[in-house]
Design a protein around this motif. Structure first.
Motif, short mmCIF file in Angstrom:
data_model
loop_
_atom_site.label_atom_id
_atom_site.label_comp_id
_atom_site.label_asym_id
_atom_site.label_seq_id
_atom_site.Cartn_x
_atom_site.Cartn_y
_atom_site.Cartn_z
N GLN A 60 -26.71 33.52 -25.23
CA GLN A 60 -27.44 33.38 -23.97
C GLN A 60 -26.53 32.84 -22.87
OE1 GLN A 60 -30.55 30.89 -25.75
NE2 GLN A 60 -32.09 32.36 -25.00
N MET A 61 -25.67 31.89 -23.23
CA MET A 61 -24.76 31.33 -22.24
C MET A 61 -23.73 32.36 -21.80
SD MET A 61 -24.68 28.51 -20.64
CE MET A 61 -23.79 28.49 -19.09
N GLY A 62 -23.36 33.25 -22.71
CA GLY A 62 -22.46 34.33 -22.35
C GLY A 62 -23.07 35.23 -21.28
N ILE A 63 -24.38 35.46 -21.36
CA ILE A 63 -25.07 36.27 -20.36
C ILE A 63 -25.06 35.57 -19.01
CG2 ILE A 63 -27.31 37.22 -19.68
CD1 ILE A 63 -27.84 37.72 -22.68
N ILE A 64 -25.34 34.26 -19.01
CA ILE A 64 -25.30 33.49 -17.75
C ILE A 64 -23.89 33.52 -17.17
CG2 ILE A 64 -25.53 31.19 -16.73
CD1 ILE A 64 -28.19 32.49 -17.34
N SER A 65 -22.88 33.36 -18.03
CA SER A 65 -21.49 33.35 -17.56
C SER A 65 -21.11 34.69 -16.96
CB SER A 65 -20.55 33.02 -18.73
OG SER A 65 -20.79 31.72 -19.21
N SER A 66 -21.67 35.77 -17.48
CA SER A 66 -21.31 37.10 -16.98
C SER A 66 -22.13 37.49 -15.75
CB SER A 66 -21.52 38.14 -18.08
OG SER A 66 -22.90 38.38 -18.29
N ALA A 67 -23.20 36.77 -15.44
CA ALA A 67 -24.10 37.15 -14.34
C ALA A 67 -23.36 37.25 -13.01
CB ALA A 67 -25.25 36.16 -14.22
N PHE A 68 -22.41 36.37 -12.80
CA PHE A 68 -21.57 36.41 -11.61
C PHE A 68 -20.93 37.80 -11.45
CE2 PHE A 68 -17.04 36.35 -10.58
CZ PHE A 68 -17.05 35.94 -9.27
N LEU A 69 -20.50 38.37 -12.57
CA LEU A 69 -19.80 39.65 -12.53
C LEU A 69 -20.72 40.83 -12.28
CD1 LEU A 69 -17.33 39.08 -15.50
CD2 LEU A 69 -16.75 39.18 -13.07
N TRP A 70 -22.02 40.67 -12.48
CA TRP A 70 -22.92 41.80 -12.26
C TRP A 70 -22.88 42.24 -10.80
CZ3 TRP A 70 -27.89 39.51 -15.00
CH2 TRP A 70 -27.58 39.24 -16.35
N LEU A 105 -26.89 26.03 -4.84
CA LEU A 105 -28.04 26.47 -5.63
C LEU A 105 -27.84 26.19 -7.12
CD1 LEU A 105 -29.14 29.87 -4.03
CD2 LEU A 105 -30.37 27.69 -3.99
N SER A 106 -26.61 26.35 -7.60
CA SER A 106 -26.31 26.03 -9.01
C SER A 106 -26.56 24.56 -9.28
CB SER A 106 -24.85 26.38 -9.33
OG SER A 106 -24.62 27.76 -9.22
N ALA A 107 -26.16 23.71 -8.34
CA ALA A 107 -26.35 22.27 -8.52
C ALA A 107 -27.83 21.92 -8.57
CB ALA A 107 -25.68 21.51 -7.38
N ALA A 108 -28.66 22.69 -7.86
CA ALA A 108 -30.10 22.41 -7.81
C ALA A 108 -30.87 23.00 -8.99
CB ALA A 108 -30.67 22.95 -6.50
N GLY A 111 -33.24 25.04 -14.49
CA GLY A 111 -33.44 25.93 -15.63
C GLY A 111 -32.56 27.15 -15.49
N LEU A 112 -32.61 28.04 -16.46
CA LEU A 112 -31.73 29.20 -16.46
C LEU A 112 -32.05 30.17 -15.32
CD1 LEU A 112 -31.33 30.12 -20.24
CD2 LEU A 112 -29.79 28.83 -18.76
N GLY A 113 -33.30 30.21 -14.86
CA GLY A 113 -33.69 31.15 -13.81
C GLY A 113 -32.90 30.97 -12.53
N LEU A 115 -30.27 29.12 -12.10
CA LEU A 115 -28.84 29.18 -12.39
C LEU A 115 -28.37 30.63 -12.39
CD1 LEU A 115 -26.32 27.53 -13.09
CD2 LEU A 115 -26.93 27.75 -15.51
N LEU A 116 -29.17 31.52 -12.97
CA LEU A 116 -28.83 32.94 -12.98
C LEU A 116 -28.78 33.50 -11.55
CD1 LEU A 116 -28.42 35.54 -14.71
CD2 LEU A 116 -30.90 35.86 -14.58
N ILE A 117 -29.77 33.15 -10.74
CA ILE A 117 -29.82 33.63 -9.35
C ILE A 117 -28.61 33.13 -8.56
CG2 ILE A 117 -31.07 33.43 -7.16
CD1 ILE A 117 -33.67 33.40 -8.85
N SER A 118 -28.26 31.87 -8.76
CA SER A 118 -27.13 31.29 -8.03
C SER A 118 -25.82 31.98 -8.39
CB SER A 118 -27.03 29.79 -8.29
OG SER A 118 -26.64 29.53 -9.63
N ARG A 119 -25.68 32.37 -9.66
CA ARG A 119 -24.46 33.07 -10.07
C ARG A 119 -24.41 34.47 -9.48
NH1 ARG A 119 -20.82 29.58 -11.15
NH2 ARG A 119 -19.60 31.15 -12.28
N LEU A 120 -25.58 35.11 -9.35
CA LEU A 120 -25.62 36.43 -8.72
C LEU A 120 -25.22 36.34 -7.25
CD1 LEU A 120 -28.97 37.79 -10.24
CD2 LEU A 120 -26.65 38.48 -10.87
N ILE A 121 -25.69 35.28 -6.55
CA ILE A 121 -25.34 35.08 -5.15
C ILE A 121 -23.85 34.79 -5.00
CG2 ILE A 121 -25.64 33.53 -3.16
CD1 ILE A 121 -28.58 33.27 -4.00
#
Length: 444
Positions: A60-70, A105-108, A111-113, A115-121
């Protein structure tokens, strides 16, 4: 016609006398790369704490880590065309503002939701950094100085790991993982101010007296590109480049580097912790060692040595191919970490491998400005970065899944070695001779 240095008779002393404003610009874009990659590395350092806080698996953490790259990968091709149309200056101003938004946004995140959005931004904000940097170097530097300029640019990304990882580890262990993202958000705002005030195109700098006429002429006579030349900035131009074999050779070769780089960037602290039981703070100190070796190797070999070799021989294809193939062969030693029985042995393998990766990057990246049709450097850079990061998305995910399935990182490092072998074949067999591609028929 082979792109070779047109100013081989220029000496370092003469270059110094005519001005060094171009190196100030290299410093500005290098600082941007430094901040850009600290924005990326903070998650890798914070990963163990986030996994504990949110109760998530390595997969699951691998997915969050890769979200930036999407978002980062998908937007590479359109951003390349946008850069070619409106230029580096304004695109990077908007981008740096988004870096700050993503970090705050990552700092705020609770939960994963979020955090995922912040990595996409953050991915959206960091899309222009590499193609814009490559284009700026193509405009500001003669061909025989681009190795050093690119080494400064990319080396600052590695320096961010040397400096950023222990700093992030300190912030996470002393305060919380949220503090690491607040810190990078503030850094991003500071860089936005620096870029806004200091970056101009060569002609703008000439008009404002920041760049002398002698230095401007020196740059142009050495092959620096005219920023007034713009490509089509359209799907037609992108489609034309996608039909060229050289595009795919560069893209897949660079993709192999990107995959290996993201394996180290996203999982190195986790690897040291899981395999050798080091705590987060100690792991941060150990992690900086491979990146420090990489920075030194990159500047010495990919910067100074490669530029001098090209200047002496004038053979772009031979020099860059030798540097590329040799350095990527060296980078295969990262696979040796799969069999390391101690942290010292692991760091030796990882340091040699990271050094090989670091040297290969400027050699590969500088090819883009040499083979792109006039006015299409941003578009080609966008295509290359799109394909590279599309494959790079798999790096943190595959690594996390292998760790979950096997309980170790051995398989992940072996996969990385196979990817690098494929990259060597692309840089040699597929790319062919390093020479400028002809412009689309309508632009000739």
């Amino acid at each position: 016609m082979t792109a070779g240095p047109e100013t081989s008779s220029e000496t370092p002393a003469r270059a110094s006398r005519i001005g060094r404003a171009r190196w100030g610009i290299a410093g500005v874009i290098g600082v941007g790369m430094f901040v850009n990659y600290i924005d990326r590395v903070n998650l890798s350092v914070a990963t163990p704490e986030i996994m504990r806080d949110f109760h998530v698996s390595a997969g699951q953490m691998g997915i969050i880590s890769s979200a930036f790259l999407w978002t980062y990968a998908v937007l590479q091709m359109p951003i390349g065309s946008i850069i070619d149309r409106i230029g580096v200056r304004w695109v990077n101003r908007a981008a740096a503002a988004l870096w700050a938004v993503g970090s705050f946004l990552s700092a705020a995140a609770g939960g994963l939701g979020l955090l995922l959005i912040s990595r996409l931004i953050l991915g959206i904000g960091e899309v222009p950094t590499v193609p814009a940097g490559w284009k700026a170097i193509g405009q500001w530097f003669p061909q025989h100085e681009r190795g050093r300029a690119t080494s400064i640019f990319d080396g600052c990304a590695k320096i961010s790991n040397v400096v950023g990882i222990p700093v992030m580890a300190f912030l996470v262990t002393t305060f919380s993982w949220h503090a690491a993202f607040i810190f990078t958000g503030i850094l991003s705002l500071l860089y936005l101010l620096v870029w806004w005030l200091l970056y101009l195109t060569p002609r703008q700098s000439l008009a404002k007296g920041r760049l002398g006429q002698a230095e401007f002429d020196y740059m142009r006579s050495g092959g620096a590109q005219d920023e007034r030349v713009t490509g089509a900035g359209s799907l037609r131009g992108i489609g034309y480049l996608l039909r060229r074999r050289k595009t795919w050779g560069i893209a897949f070769g660079y993709a192999a580097y990107t995959y290996a780089y993201y394996v180290l960037l996203t999982w190195l602290p986790g690897y040291l912790g899981k395999q050798f039981g080091v705590n987060l703070l100690s792991g941060g100190v150990y992690t900086m060692i491979p990146w420090l070796i990489a920075v030194i190797a990159q500047f010495v070999f990919a910067g100074v040595v490669m530029d001098r070799w090209i200047k002496r021989t004038g053979n772009e294809t031979k020099v860059r191919r030798i540097v590329l193939v040799t350095s990527m062969l060296v980078s295969l030693t990262v696979a040796g970490a799969a069999y390391a029985g101690s942290i010292v042995v692991a760091l030796v393998f990882l340091s040699i491998g990271a050094a090989g990766l670091a040297v290969s990057n400027p050699a590969g990246a500088t090819i883009i400005a040499l083979v792109a049709p006039e006015g299409y450097t941003g578009s080609l850079g966008g295509i290359v970065n799109f394909i590279a990061n599309l494959i790079g998305i798999a790096a943190p995910i595959v690594t996390g899944l292998v760790v979950d399935a096997t309980g170790s990182f051995a398989g992940a490092f072996l996969v990385t070695g196979l990817v690098l072998i494929a990259g060597i074949l692309c840089y040699t067999v597929v790319l062919g001779k390093v020479e400028r591609m002809p412009a689309p028929a309508a632009d000739q």
